[in-house]
Design a protein around this motif. Structure first.
Motif, PDB file in Angstrom:
ATOM      1  N   THR A  60      -4.900 -14.666 -36.848  1.00 43.86           N
ATOM      2  CA  THR A  60      -4.214 -13.507 -37.420  1.00 43.86           C
ATOM      3  C   THR A  60      -3.096 -13.857 -38.384  1.00 43.86           C
ATOM      4  N   GLY A  61      -2.635 -15.102 -38.394  1.00 45.45           N
ATOM      5  CA  GLY A  61      -1.493 -15.457 -39.223  1.00 45.45           C
ATOM      6  C   GLY A  61      -1.852 -16.416 -40.340  1.00 45.45           C
ATOM      7  N   SER A  62      -0.965 -16.541 -41.302  1.00 43.15           N
ATOM      8  CA  SER A  62      -1.190 -17.437 -42.431  1.00 43.15           C
ATOM      9  C   SER A  62      -1.149 -18.900 -42.020  1.00 43.15           C
ATOM     10  N   ASP A  63      -0.549 -19.190 -40.877  1.00 43.91           N
ATOM     11  CA  ASP A  63      -0.463 -20.564 -40.371  1.00 43.91           C
ATOM     12  C   ASP A  63      -1.536 -20.846 -39.327  1.00 43.91           C
ATOM     13  N   GLN A  64      -2.619 -20.071 -39.349  1.00 43.75           N
ATOM     14  CA  GLN A  64      -3.731 -20.264 -38.423  1.00 43.75           C
ATOM     15  C   GLN A  64      -5.019 -20.427 -39.230  1.00 43.75           C
ATOM     16  N   THR A  65      -5.695 -21.570 -39.050  1.00 43.55           N
ATOM     17  CA  THR A  65      -6.913 -21.833 -39.819  1.00 43.55           C
ATOM     18  C   THR A  65      -7.965 -22.494 -38.939  1.00 43.55           C
ATOM     19  N   CYS A  66      -9.212 -22.335 -39.328  1.00 42.79           N
ATOM     20  CA  CYS A  66     -10.324 -23.077 -38.730  1.00 42.79           C
ATOM     21  C   CYS A  66     -11.091 -23.705 -39.884  1.00 42.79           C
ATOM     22  N   LEU A  67     -10.986 -25.020 -40.003  1.00 40.40           N
ATOM     23  CA  LEU A  67     -11.556 -25.758 -41.114  1.00 40.40           C
ATOM     24  C   LEU A  67     -12.881 -26.390 -40.717  1.00 40.40           C
ATOM     25  N   ILE A  68     -13.782 -26.490 -41.661  1.00 42.78           N
ATOM     26  CA  ILE A  68     -15.024 -27.210 -41.429  1.00 42.78           C
ATOM     27  C   ILE A  68     -14.755 -28.687 -41.691  1.00 42.78           C
ATOM     28  N   GLY A  69     -15.007 -29.502 -40.689  1.00 46.86           N
ATOM     29  CA  GLY A  69     -14.731 -30.930 -40.841  1.00 46.86           C
ATOM     30  C   GLY A  69     -15.090 -31.699 -39.598  1.00 46.86           C
ATOM     31  N   ARG A  70     -14.695 -32.957 -39.588  1.00 47.09           N
ATOM     32  CA  ARG A  70     -15.007 -33.863 -38.484  1.00 47.09           C
ATOM     33  C   ARG A  70     -13.730 -34.282 -37.779  1.00 47.09           C
ATOM     34  N   ALA A  71     -13.790 -34.336 -36.462  1.00 45.06           N
ATOM     35  CA  ALA A  71     -12.603 -34.672 -35.687  1.00 45.06           C
ATOM     36  C   ALA A  71     -12.103 -36.084 -35.969  1.00 45.06           C
ATOM     37  N   GLU A  72     -13.003 -36.984 -36.363  1.00 41.93           N
ATOM     38  CA  GLU A  72     -12.584 -38.363 -36.618  1.00 41.93           C
ATOM     39  C   GLU A  72     -11.954 -38.536 -37.994  1.00 41.93           C
ATOM     40  N   GLU A  73     -12.084 -37.504 -38.841  1.00 44.58           N
ATOM     41  CA  GLU A  73     -11.524 -37.576 -40.191  1.00 44.58           C
ATOM     42  C   GLU A  73     -11.214 -36.153 -40.648  1.00 44.58           C
ATOM     43  N   THR A  74     -10.090 -35.618 -40.159  1.00 43.05           N
ATOM     44  CA  THR A  74      -9.786 -34.205 -40.359  1.00 43.05           C
ATOM     45  C   THR A  74      -9.300 -33.888 -41.769  1.00 43.05           C
ATOM     46  N   GLY A  75      -8.678 -34.852 -42.431  1.00 46.96           N
ATOM     47  CA  GLY A  75      -8.085 -34.589 -43.736  1.00 46.96           C
ATOM     48  C   GLY A  75      -6.701 -33.988 -43.649  1.00 46.96           C
ATOM     49  N   LEU A  76      -6.197 -33.756 -42.443  1.00 48.60           N
ATOM     50  CA  LEU A  76      -4.845 -33.222 -42.271  1.00 48.60           C
ATOM     51  C   LEU A  76      -3.814 -34.337 -42.467  1.00 48.60           C
ATOM     52  N   PRO A  77      -2.593 -33.997 -42.853  1.00 47.53           N
ATOM     53  CA  PRO A  77      -1.556 -35.014 -43.086  1.00 47.53           C
ATOM     54  C   PRO A  77      -1.155 -35.743 -41.806  1.00 47.53           C
ATOM     55  N   ASP A  78      -0.588 -36.934 -41.973  1.00 51.76           N
ATOM     56  CA  ASP A  78      -0.029 -37.672 -40.844  1.00 51.76           C
ATOM     57  C   ASP A  78       1.056 -36.840 -40.159  1.00 51.76           C
ATOM     58  N   ALA A  79       1.190 -37.058 -38.851  1.00 49.62           N
ATOM     59  CA  ALA A  79       2.269 -36.448 -38.060  1.00 49.62           C
ATOM     60  C   ALA A  79       2.401 -34.952 -38.342  1.00 49.62           C
ATOM     61  N   THR A  80       1.275 -34.268 -38.329  1.00 47.44           N
ATOM     62  CA  THR A  80       1.263 -32.840 -38.643  1.00 47.44           C
ATOM     63  C   THR A  80       1.279 -31.953 -37.407  1.00 47.44           C
ATOM     64  N   ALA A  81       1.172 -32.567 -36.208  1.00 48.10           N
ATOM     65  CA  ALA A  81       1.042 -31.774 -34.984  1.00 48.10           C
ATOM     66  C   ALA A  81       1.948 -32.284 -33.881  1.00 48.10           C
ATOM     67  N   THR A  82       2.336 -31.377 -33.017  1.00 47.42           N
ATOM     68  CA  THR A  82       3.021 -31.765 -31.779  1.00 47.42           C
ATOM     69  C   THR A  82       2.062 -31.695 -30.593  1.00 47.42           C
ATOM     70  N   VAL A  83       0.974 -30.950 -30.762  1.00 43.67           N
ATOM     71  CA  VAL A  83      -0.047 -30.829 -29.714  1.00 43.67           C
ATOM     72  C   VAL A  83      -1.427 -30.939 -30.355  1.00 43.67           C
TER      73      VAL A  83
END
Length: 278
Positions: A96-119
């Protein structure tokens, strides 16, 4: 009446006799597809303790059962990585929010930045990977998680720890043949080691019986009406009924050696690790 989830799954146009077991169960109306059921999923989320300041990444959300529970905690952000477009389209309905996404990709190579999550968490997906791919996925989780962040897994495991290699191979083959997806569960100590070598300190460990298709677990996970709906859908489809009976037979045959496991690890600060080594 068809649910939206069921409609999405039908567009995959997979033969009932050939489709992966988790897709078959979902098509038949099963919502909770994790080996330890709703209870172990909830325990994992309790231990992850998602707060409003947390940035959450979920690997392979499937039909979004756990995603909904995580989103109910109102994290600062939520990003899911899902390989299957049909599943991703279901998950996106809960965002429901702008900071919520579901991307098509692979868990071993997400493409997300380093240190982007706390969980970061994932369920019932590492089991299906080769040893090398398991390691790559846990490495990716470590890359994404900030120091002192949390990583949770909920997977199928083998017991006891000293189970002999021949029996492991026999169980893996039986599972793979039944669910039509490569299944490579690890022992409890092997799952722990997989996380520990990538810098996680195990904070919580729990196991549960592998009773995914037993009546008591079905009612616990799906509710009485949900369990009855699932049973009715199984009874009226002979091909699906054969597949479900085959899966349940394998689970029962190896009941003494199959379980579900939940682990939550905390990523250790690199400086702390160096200090400990010195």
């Amino acid at each position: 009446m068809k649910t939206n989830n069921q409609e999405d799954l039908r567009v995959k146009e997979l033969d009932t006799t050939k489709m992966p077991g988790h897709w078959l169960l979902a098509r038949l109306g099963k919502r909770v597809l994790r080996p330890g059921g709703r209870e172990l999923t909830q325990q994992m989320l309790d231990e992850l303790n998602i707060q409003s300041a947390d940035d959450v990444v979920e690997f392979a959300p499937g039909l979004g059962f756990t995603a909904q529970l995580a989103l109910n905690q109102n994290p600062a952000s939520y990003n899911a990585i899902e390989r299957d477009e049909a599943a991703a389209s279901v998950v996106r309905r809960y965002l429901t929010g702008s900071d919520q996404t579901c991307l098509i990709g692979r868990a071993e190579e997400t493409g997300l930045p380093d240190a982007t999550a706390t969980v970061v968490y994932g369920e019932a997906m590492l089991t299906m990977q080769t040893p090398g791919k398991k390691q790559q996925i846990v490495q990716e989780a470590s890359r994404l998680i900030k120091a002192e962040g949390r990583y949770g897994i909920h997977e199928l495991c083998l017991v006891p720890d000293d189970l002999d290699a021949d029996t492991k191979q026999e169980i893996q083959k039986a599972l793979t043949d039944a669910i039509h997806v490569g299944a490579r569960p690890l022992t409890v100590s092997e799952w722990r080691t997989l996380l520990e070598v990538e810098g996680f300190s195990i904070q919580t460990e729990a196991t549960a019986p592998m009773h995914l298709l037993e009546v008591d677990r079905l009612i616990q996970d799906e509710g009485t009406w949900g369990a009855l709906r699932f049973a009715w859908n199984v009874l009226r489809n002979s091909e699906a009924r054969h597949r479900v009976k085959t899966m349940r037979k394998v689970f029962r045959t190896y009941e003494d050696n199959l379980a579900a496991i939940m682990l939550v690890g905390v990523k250790q600060d690199f400086v702390d690790n160096l200090s400990a080594e010195n």
